[in-house]
Design a protein around this motif. Sequence first.
Motif, PDB file in Angstrom:
ATOM      1  N   ILE A   9       0.847  -1.191   0.000  1.00 24.47           N
ATOM      2  CA  ILE A   9       0.000   0.000   0.000  1.00 24.47           C
ATOM      3  C   ILE A   9       0.881   1.238   0.000  1.00 24.47           C
ATOM      4  CG2 ILE A   9      -1.727   1.279   1.316  1.00 24.47           C
ATOM      5  CD1 ILE A   9      -2.530  -1.476   2.529  1.00 24.47           C
ATOM      6  N   CYS A  28      -2.891   3.717  -3.323  1.00 15.98           N
ATOM      7  CA  CYS A  28      -2.653   2.763  -4.397  1.00 15.98           C
ATOM      8  C   CYS A  28      -2.116   1.476  -3.788  1.00 15.98           C
ATOM      9  CB  CYS A  28      -1.602   3.291  -5.380  1.00 15.98           C
ATOM     10  SG  CYS A  28      -2.031   4.843  -6.168  1.00 15.98           S
ATOM     11  N   LEU A  48      -6.693   3.027  -5.975  1.00 18.20           N
ATOM     12  CA  LEU A  48      -7.837   2.466  -5.263  1.00 18.20           C
ATOM     13  C   LEU A  48      -9.062   3.356  -5.356  1.00 18.20           C
ATOM     14  CD1 LEU A  48      -5.942   1.103  -2.173  1.00 18.20           C
ATOM     15  CD2 LEU A  48      -6.872  -0.197  -4.078  1.00 18.20           C
ATOM     16  N   LEU A  80     -11.684   3.364   1.794  1.00 15.98           N
ATOM     17  CA  LEU A  80     -10.834   2.288   2.301  1.00 15.98           C
ATOM     18  C   LEU A  80     -11.032   2.100   3.792  1.00 15.98           C
ATOM     19  CD1 LEU A  80      -7.391   3.000   0.617  1.00 15.98           C
ATOM     20  CD2 LEU A  80      -9.109   1.352  -0.035  1.00 15.98           C
ATOM     21  N   GLU A 129     -10.446  -1.944  -8.152  1.00 16.07           N
ATOM     22  CA  GLU A 129     -11.577  -2.166  -7.246  1.00 16.07           C
ATOM     23  C   GLU A 129     -11.234  -3.413  -6.435  1.00 16.07           C
ATOM     24  OE1 GLU A 129     -14.378  -0.372  -6.909  1.00 16.07           O
ATOM     25  OE2 GLU A 129     -14.381   0.869  -8.713  1.00 16.07           O
ATOM     26  N   VAL A 130     -10.943  -3.238  -5.161  1.00 21.74           N
ATOM     27  CA  VAL A 130     -10.565  -4.362  -4.294  1.00 21.74           C
ATOM     28  C   VAL A 130     -11.834  -5.045  -3.789  1.00 21.74           C
ATOM     29  CG1 VAL A 130      -9.421  -5.023  -2.140  1.00 21.74           C
ATOM     30  CG2 VAL A 130      -8.409  -3.282  -3.614  1.00 21.74           C
TER      31      VAL A 130
END
Length: 130
Positions: A51, A61, A78, A82, A119-120
Amino acid sequence: MNMTIINRLLCGLGLLAMGCKEGVENPTVTSETCAAGLPTVKTVKNVEGRILFDAALRQYCIYRALPGTIDEMDMGVLCGTLPAPLQQVESKVVFSGTYTPYDQVRPAAPVGTHYYYLEVTQGKVQTNEE
């Protein structure tokens, strides 16, 4: 005795000067839908990355070295809000997600750096025990 006092004062002033920074804002992800409507480039599952907070983009990111290469990496900008554990800069993370084309001006980066929106779908920060 006077030299000791002077040395302590100089050290104190030096530490004070190093601690003074102009208003640094707390970094946050600015867009909930930065990849809306863009086609999927690739999907990853349970891959390792790190990260970072990109000051030029003002976004978090996750970067990861591409397996089998020595100088290529994916930089996933990202999207969305978060969770706090994913805001730990330089932490290792195992994640799954979807990369889509990055459609903004790319900041200066080493050759071999590929920018995408990321997209996590799952992410876990690794601890020292893992």
